[in-house]
Design a protein around this motif. Structure first.
Motif, PDB file in Angstrom:
ATOM      1  N   MET A   1       0.830  -1.203   0.000  1.00 40.84           N
ATOM      2  CA  MET A   1       0.000   0.000   0.000  1.00 40.84           C
ATOM      3  C   MET A   1       0.870   1.261   0.000  1.00 40.84           C
ATOM      4  SD  MET A   1      -2.971   1.392  -0.127  1.00 40.84           S
ATOM      5  CE  MET A   1      -4.323   0.344   0.305  1.00 40.84           C
ATOM      6  N   THR A   2       2.024   1.214   0.646  1.00 39.80           N
ATOM      7  CA  THR A   2       2.901   2.382   0.689  1.00 39.80           C
ATOM      8  C   THR A   2       3.366   2.773  -0.712  1.00 39.80           C
ATOM      9  OG1 THR A   2       3.630   1.775   2.904  1.00 39.80           O
ATOM     10  CG2 THR A   2       5.014   3.320   1.713  1.00 39.80           C
ATOM     11  N   LEU A   3       3.738   1.781  -1.519  1.00 45.98           N
ATOM     12  CA  LEU A   3       4.171   2.061  -2.891  1.00 45.98           C
ATOM     13  C   LEU A   3       3.017   2.643  -3.710  1.00 45.98           C
ATOM     14  CD1 LEU A   3       6.268   2.000  -5.132  1.00 45.98           C
ATOM     15  CD2 LEU A   3       5.593  -0.373  -5.585  1.00 45.98           C
ATOM     16  N   LEU A   4       1.824   2.092  -3.546  1.00 47.25           N
ATOM     17  CA  LEU A   4       0.657   2.610  -4.256  1.00 47.25           C
ATOM     18  C   LEU A   4       0.396   4.064  -3.878  1.00 47.25           C
ATOM     19  CD1 LEU A   4      -1.796   2.264  -6.100  1.00 47.25           C
ATOM     20  CD2 LEU A   4      -3.046   1.426  -4.089  1.00 47.25           C
ATOM     21  N   ALA A   5       0.466   4.365  -2.584  1.00 51.51           N
ATOM     22  CA  ALA A   5       0.254   5.742  -2.127  1.00 51.51           C
ATOM     23  C   ALA A   5       1.298   6.673  -2.738  1.00 51.51           C
ATOM     24  CB  ALA A   5       0.294   5.809  -0.597  1.00 51.51           C
ATOM     25  N   PHE A   6       2.552   6.245  -2.752  1.00 50.25           N
ATOM     26  CA  PHE A   6       3.636   7.046  -3.342  1.00 50.25           C
ATOM     27  C   PHE A   6       3.343   7.328  -4.813  1.00 50.25           C
ATOM     28  CE2 PHE A   6       7.607   7.746  -5.535  1.00 50.25           C
ATOM     29  CZ  PHE A   6       8.350   8.529  -4.663  1.00 50.25           C
ATOM     30  N   ILE A   7       2.967   6.282  -5.544  1.00 54.67           N
ATOM     31  CA  ILE A   7       2.692   6.427  -6.978  1.00 54.67           C
ATOM     32  C   ILE A   7       1.516   7.380  -7.212  1.00 54.67           C
ATOM     33  CG2 ILE A   7       1.843   5.193  -9.024  1.00 54.67           C
ATOM     34  CD1 ILE A   7       3.566   2.779  -8.022  1.00 54.67           C
ATOM     35  N   LEU A   8       0.461   7.233  -6.424  1.00 56.33           N
ATOM     36  CA  LEU A   8      -0.707   8.108  -6.598  1.00 56.33           C
ATOM     37  C   LEU A   8      -0.373   9.567  -6.315  1.00 56.33           C
ATOM     38  CD1 LEU A   8      -3.528   5.849  -5.102  1.00 56.33           C
ATOM     39  CD2 LEU A   8      -3.105   6.372  -7.514  1.00 56.33           C
ATOM     40  N   VAL A   9       0.376   9.813  -5.258  1.00 54.97           N
ATOM     41  CA  VAL A   9       0.778  11.193  -4.945  1.00 54.97           C
ATOM     42  C   VAL A   9       1.655  11.742  -6.073  1.00 54.97           C
ATOM     43  CG1 VAL A   9       2.092  12.648  -3.348  1.00 54.97           C
ATOM     44  CG2 VAL A   9       0.530  10.905  -2.445  1.00 54.97           C
ATOM     45  N   ALA A  10       2.573  10.920  -6.575  1.00 58.62           N
ATOM     46  CA  ALA A  10       3.440  11.356  -7.679  1.00 58.62           C
ATOM     47  C   ALA A  10       2.616  11.674  -8.924  1.00 58.62           C
ATOM     48  CB  ALA A  10       4.476  10.280  -7.983  1.00 58.62           C
ATOM     49  N   LEU A  11       1.616  10.860  -9.206  1.00 55.39           N
ATOM     50  CA  LEU A  11       0.770  11.109 -10.381  1.00 55.39           C
ATOM     51  C   LEU A  11      -0.022  12.410 -10.244  1.00 55.39           C
ATOM     52  CD1 LEU A  11      -0.531   7.517 -11.193  1.00 55.39           C
ATOM     53  CD2 LEU A  11       1.075   8.900 -12.546  1.00 55.39           C
ATOM     54  N   ILE A  12      -0.502  12.683  -9.044  1.00 56.22           N
ATOM     55  CA  ILE A  12      -1.232  13.941  -8.813  1.00 56.22           C
ATOM     56  C   ILE A  12      -0.271  15.126  -9.004  1.00 56.22           C
ATOM     57  CG2 ILE A  12      -2.552  15.295  -7.128  1.00 56.22           C
ATOM     58  CD1 ILE A  12      -4.158  12.894  -7.433  1.00 56.22           C
ATOM     59  N   ALA A  13       0.963  14.981  -8.522  1.00 50.85           N
ATOM     60  CA  ALA A  13       1.956  16.051  -8.716  1.00 50.85           C
ATOM     61  C   ALA A  13       2.225  16.268 -10.207  1.00 50.85           C
ATOM     62  CB  ALA A  13       3.251  15.708  -7.981  1.00 50.85           C
ATOM     63  N   ILE A  14       2.387  15.190 -10.943  1.00 55.82           N
ATOM     64  CA  ILE A  14       2.632  15.294 -12.384  1.00 55.82           C
ATOM     65  C   ILE A  14       1.440  15.947 -13.081  1.00 55.82           C
ATOM     66  CG2 ILE A  14       2.901  13.929 -14.505  1.00 55.82           C
ATOM     67  CD1 ILE A  14       4.577  11.941 -12.713  1.00 55.82           C
ATOM     68  N   GLU A  15       0.238  15.561 -12.683  1.00 52.13           N
ATOM     69  CA  GLU A  15      -0.964  16.165 -13.251  1.00 52.13           C
ATOM     70  C   GLU A  15      -0.956  17.683 -13.052  1.00 52.13           C
ATOM     71  OE1 GLU A  15      -5.775  15.620 -13.000  1.00 52.13           O
ATOM     72  OE2 GLU A  15      -4.641  15.354 -11.149  1.00 52.13           O
ATOM     73  N   ALA A 107     -10.611  16.250  -8.310  1.00 45.44           N
ATOM     74  CA  ALA A 107     -11.081  15.899  -6.969  1.00 45.44           C
ATOM     75  C   ALA A 107     -11.037  14.394  -6.707  1.00 45.44           C
ATOM     76  CB  ALA A 107     -12.499  16.434  -6.746  1.00 45.44           C
ATOM     77  N   LEU A 108     -11.553  13.602  -7.623  1.00 48.10           N
ATOM     78  CA  LEU A 108     -11.588  12.154  -7.404  1.00 48.10           C
ATOM     79  C   LEU A 108     -10.191  11.548  -7.254  1.00 48.10           C
ATOM     80  CD1 LEU A 108     -13.243   9.578  -7.086  1.00 48.10           C
ATOM     81  CD2 LEU A 108     -13.268   9.387  -9.591  1.00 48.10           C
ATOM     82  N   PRO A 109      -9.243  11.855  -8.157  1.00 51.07           N
ATOM     83  CA  PRO A 109      -7.893  11.314  -7.949  1.00 51.07           C
ATOM     84  C   PRO A 109      -7.275  11.745  -6.615  1.00 51.07           C
ATOM     85  CG  PRO A 109      -8.112  12.153 -10.174  1.00 51.07           C
ATOM     86  CD  PRO A 109      -9.344  12.573  -9.429  1.00 51.07           C
ATOM     87  N   ALA A 110      -7.513  12.991  -6.214  1.00 48.36           N
ATOM     88  CA  ALA A 110      -6.973  13.456  -4.931  1.00 48.36           C
ATOM     89  C   ALA A 110      -7.595  12.683  -3.773  1.00 48.36           C
ATOM     90  CB  ALA A 110      -7.217  14.949  -4.764  1.00 48.36           C
ATOM     91  N   ALA A 111      -8.893  12.435  -3.842  1.00 49.92           N
ATOM     92  CA  ALA A 111      -9.572  11.679  -2.781  1.00 49.92           C
ATOM     93  C   ALA A 111      -9.027  10.255  -2.706  1.00 49.92           C
ATOM     94  CB  ALA A 111     -11.082  11.672  -3.017  1.00 49.92           C
ATOM     95  N   ILE A 112      -8.822   9.635  -3.851  1.00 51.81           N
ATOM     96  CA  ILE A 112      -8.278   8.264  -3.875  1.00 51.81           C
ATOM     97  C   ILE A 112      -6.866   8.240  -3.306  1.00 51.81           C
ATOM     98  CG2 ILE A 112      -7.533   6.396  -5.403  1.00 51.81           C
ATOM     99  CD1 ILE A 112      -9.982   7.188  -7.206  1.00 51.81           C
ATOM    100  N   ALA A 113      -6.041   9.200  -3.711  1.00 52.76           N
ATOM    101  CA  ALA A 113      -4.665   9.270  -3.188  1.00 52.76           C
ATOM    102  C   ALA A 113      -4.672   9.538  -1.693  1.00 52.76           C
ATOM    103  CB  ALA A 113      -3.882  10.357  -3.919  1.00 52.76           C
TER     104      ALA A 113
END
Length: 121
Positions: A1-15, A107-113
């Protein structure tokens, strides 16, 4: 789960870096106008405002990137919560005031992350 959280936060930053580029540098181009559904004259008259919005999106991206590499795990967690919360609130506000698609794009991607970060802690 930690890796998934890292990836999601990184994707939001890239977005948000992408949004910065669209708003600050591509606003009046065909690509920028298409992304925001603008006519050339609308884009031209709002380009300064858009650049300002782009700068704010850049701050969100910078904060998210900072949260990914902060050496103190507790501070990094707090940074993730704060900046993802900011993205979520901005996405909700934009979704209800400007365009419903902002709910799905921001909003949805941020909520998921945010949920992933909380579950990973």
């Amino acid at each position: 789960m930690t890796l998934l959280a890292f990836i999601l936060v990184a994707l939001i930053a890239i977005e948000h870096i992408y949004i910065l580029v669209l708003e600050m540098f591509l606003w009046t181009t065909p690509r920028g106008r298409k992304a925001f559904g603008l006519k050339p004259e609308q884009a031209e008259t709002t380009k300064v405002m858009a650049a300002n919005q782009g700068l704010y999106n850049g701050f969100l991206a910078a904060g998210l990137i900072w949260s990914l590499f902060h050496p103190d795990p507790g501070v990094a967690f707090d940074l993730k919560l704060f900046f993802l919360g900011c993205v979520l609130v901005a996405g909700l506000y934009g979704g209800f005031t400007a365009s419903r698609k902002i709910l799905a794009i921001q909003a949805l991607p941020a909520a998921i992350a945010l949920i992933a970060v909380i579950l990973a802690s």
